[in-house]
Design an enzyme around this catalytic site. Structure first.
Site, PDB file in Angstrom:
ATOM      1  N   ALA A  20       0.838  -1.200   0.000  1.00 36.03           N
ATOM      2  CA  ALA A  20       0.000   0.000   0.000  1.00 36.03           C
ATOM      3  C   ALA A  20       0.867   1.242   0.000  1.00 36.03           C
ATOM      4  CB  ALA A  20      -0.919   0.013   1.218  1.00 36.03           C
ATOM      5  N   ASP A  21       0.405   2.254  -0.707  1.00 34.09           N
ATOM      6  CA  ASP A  21       1.059   3.560  -0.669  1.00 34.09           C
ATOM      7  C   ASP A  21       0.337   4.520   0.268  1.00 34.09           C
ATOM      8  OD1 ASP A  21       3.309   4.023  -3.003  1.00 34.09           O
ATOM      9  OD2 ASP A  21       1.952   2.365  -3.431  1.00 34.09           O
ATOM     10  N   ARG A  22      -0.971   4.320   0.426  1.00 34.92           N
ATOM     11  CA  ARG A  22      -1.727   5.128   1.375  1.00 34.92           C
ATOM     12  C   ARG A  22      -3.019   4.393   1.709  1.00 34.92           C
ATOM     13  NH1 ARG A  22      -1.844  11.172   2.419  1.00 34.92           N
ATOM     14  NH2 ARG A  22      -0.123  11.243   0.925  1.00 34.92           N
ATOM     15  N   ALA A  30      -4.831   2.858  -1.527  1.00 34.22           N
ATOM     16  CA  ALA A  30      -4.178   3.211  -2.788  1.00 34.22           C
ATOM     17  C   ALA A  30      -2.925   2.373  -2.936  1.00 34.22           C
ATOM     18  CB  ALA A  30      -3.823   4.695  -2.809  1.00 34.22           C
TER      19      ALA A  30
END
EC number: 5.3.1.23
Length: 367
Positions: free
Chosen positions: A249-251, A259
């Site tokens: 995950a990036d966010r 995201a």
């Protein structure tokens, strides 16, 4: 913090930073020298280094190198302001990954507090350098905890002690972190525990992080693995060759919307259709409680060249001249398609399969 036989995207010794140029993998292993925050910004933007945890660490260390022998004549408050502005600049390199902005905020608060009692500018820089170095060490420990929690949870959920096969997307291993990895860390833990039958990885177009980087790591670590085209994932699930999907995950928003690399949403829909478990593995620094849902996540759009040319934009033209391009780097997977979120603090679950995540409550209890 020096070189070892393990794959490392970041090589650091006080005053010196080298980043593995991941654009050249798997055919070449080339490290580039990073001497200041400008070099760090360019390395992040150009994807010399990528992966949310690695981006944050590389950014902080690039500034640590810059201020290590910096001839600064201002006051402690001015030194703190200098660091803060440089961190704001580094955050602008890639906006989607929350780890970078979260680290910058924490470091800005640290130098601001230190400036209240510091006697000189050098002490501000020293505190910053030590904090940036701690990020490098702490990330490896966190990733190993994610791997352990994830492997144990998957075994319980799948009801099988052996022969677990999983599918992963993009690159979430040693090349995306300070070491070991998040989703790939779970795969490593399953393998070391003797329960992994096979790891499947997608190509992850258009930058091919899966075929270039994840496949490279899996072969390097002698983990049984198979590469598939992005478009083959649904067929793989339909054939019953995998039991779970695990991604990074990036966010992550407060409600669990996540995201991650473009194509993750596709995989979650396919997993739901095939009754397959879908896991997100990420450190708690990837969680952004300020965002109620994924609708507020800013999605970075990359250069059209990544689609128009081969090798993620670095090679020859392969698409028709004049065609327009939409090239988002990330998509958002809704929380209702996610089985659980694996962190270094434990696994965030739902009260029932159709329920919601209480991420804020989990983090408060984990403190």
């Amino acid at each position: 913090m020096g070189e070892s036989s393990a794959l490392q995207s970041i090589l650091y010794g006080r005053g010196a930073l080298r980043l593995l140029d991941q654009r050249k993998l798997p055919l070449e292993e080339v490290y580039i020298d990073v001497k200041d925050s400008a070099d760090g910004w360019n390395a992040i933007r150009d994807m010399v280094v990528r992966g949310a945890p690695a981006i944050a660490i590389a950014a902080a260390l690039s500034l640590a190198v810059e201020v290590n022998d910096h001839d600064f004549t201002g006051t402690p408050v001015e030194a703190a302001s200098f660091v803060s502005k440089k961190l704001e600049y580094l955050v602008s390199s890639r906006p989607t990954a929350v780890n970078l902005s979260d680290a910058a905020t924490k470091l800005q608060n640290l130098v601001s507090r230190t400036a209240e009692t510091a006697k000189d500018a050098k002490s501000i820089f020293q505190v910053f350098i030590e904090a940036a170095e701690a990020m490098l060490v702490d990330d490896v420990a966190d990733n190993k905890a994610i791997g352990s929690h994830g492997a144990e949870f998957l075994q319980r959920q799948l009801g099988s002690s052996r022969n677990i096969s999983v599918l992963t997307h993009c690159n979430t291993g040693s090349l995306a972190t300070a070491g070991y990895g998040t989703a790939l860390g779970v795969i490593r833990a399953l393998h070391s525990g003797g329960v992994l039958e096979k790891a499947f990885c997608t190509e992850t177009r258009p930058f091919n992080q899966g075929s270039r980087l994840t496949a490279f790591e899996l072969v390097h670590d002698k983990i049984p693995a198979t590469l598939i085209a992005d478009s083959a994932a649904a067929a793989l699930m339909n054939n019953g060759q995998v039991q779970a999907v695990i991604v990074g995950a990036d966010r992550i928003a407060a409600n669990g919307d996540t995201a991650n690399k473009i194509g993750t949403y596709n995989l979650s829909i396919s997993a739901k259709h095939h009754g397959m478990q879908f896991y997100v593995a990420a450190p708690v620094t990837s969680i952004d409680l300020s965002l109620p849902s994924g609708k507020q996540i800013v999605i970075e759009e990359r250069s059209p060249k990544e689609l128009l040319n081969s090798e993620g934009g670095l090679g020859k033209q392969v698409a028709a001249s004049g065609i327009s391009v939409w090239n988002p780097a990330f998509d958002v997977t809704p929380a209702n398609l996610i089985t659980a979120i694996i962190t270094e603090k434990g696994v965030i679950t739902k009260s029932d399969p159709n329920g919601s995540f209480d991420i804020k409550g989990f983090i408060e209890c984990a403190k």
